[in-house]
Enzyme design. Structure first.
Site, PDB file in Angstrom:
ATOM      1  N   HIS A  42       0.853  -1.189   0.000  1.00  0.00           N
ATOM      2  CA  HIS A  42       0.000   0.000   0.000  1.00  0.00           C
ATOM      3  C   HIS A  42       0.892   1.243   0.000  1.00  0.00           C
ATOM      4  O   HIS A  42       2.048   1.191   0.425  1.00  0.00           O
ATOM      5  CB  HIS A  42      -0.896   0.020   1.234  1.00  0.00           C
ATOM      6  N   GLU A  44       1.052   3.827   1.916  1.00  0.00           N
ATOM      7  CA  GLU A  44       1.611   4.169   3.220  1.00  0.00           C
ATOM      8  C   GLU A  44       2.771   3.250   3.591  1.00  0.00           C
ATOM      9  O   GLU A  44       3.805   3.699   4.110  1.00  0.00           O
ATOM     10  CB  GLU A  44       0.541   4.059   4.325  1.00  0.00           C
ATOM     11  N   CYS A  72      -5.955   1.756   6.050  1.00  0.00           N
ATOM     12  CA  CYS A  72      -6.584   0.492   6.427  1.00  0.00           C
ATOM     13  C   CYS A  72      -5.971   0.021   7.745  1.00  0.00           C
ATOM     14  O   CYS A  72      -5.007   0.621   8.244  1.00  0.00           O
ATOM     15  CB  CYS A  72      -6.364  -0.537   5.324  1.00  0.00           C
TER      16      CYS A  72
END
Length: 159
Positions: A42, A44, A72
């Protein structure tokens, strides 16, 4: 949002992130889960992976992560472990958001770090970027099904 566009160009869900400290961009990332065959790739997570060696530390104190979509649970957990000081996100994620939408790991009383959270910065354009991606993806899937159905019908009528 330009990083999110890079993800979209790869066929990824358009999410981009930047990690900053004292006005300096330390790292940036965009979704690459499909491209890298890595469920943890992801935006991040890629930011954090890039910043660690640059900082010479897994703790990213006094940093701010800017991301186009609410983190998430996986990303929120990593942000807590990295001791990111502030998380700023655009669009909320009503399906998997872990900064208040579905759950709030970034402010969970049982954890040992609570980054400041700023929600909804550029929320509308971030949400529209995601919505347009998913509208396009649904239209492409529908067109593919219709083409397959037409090819099957043509093959049946040719017999």
């Amino acid at each position: 949002m330009s990083l999110a566009a890079k993800a979209e160009a790869l066929g990824e869900v358009p999410v981009g992130a930047v990690l900053v400290r004292d006005g300096e961009v330390l790292a940036q990332g965009y979704n690459r889960s499909i491209t890298d065959h890595d469920p943890s790739a992801h935006a991040e997570m890629l930011c954090l992976r890039q910043a660690g060696p640059k900082l010479g530390n897994y703790r990213m104190l006094d940093t701010t992560l800017y991301v186009t979509l609410e983190p998430c649970p996986m990303c929120a957990g990593a942000l807590v472990h990295a001791r990111v000081g502030r998380v700023v996100f655009g669009a909320s994620d009503p399906k998997t958001g872990a900064a208040g939408s579905v759950m709030d790991l970034l402010d969970h009383p049982a954890l040992n770090h609570w980054p400041e959270v700023v929600k909804g910065v550029l929320a509308e354009p971030c949400a529209e970027q995601l919505s347009a991606f998913f509208r396009r993806r649904r239209a492409e899937k529908k067109a593919l099904k219709q083409a397959q159905r037409a090819a099957s019908d043509d093959a049946s009528s040719a017999k």
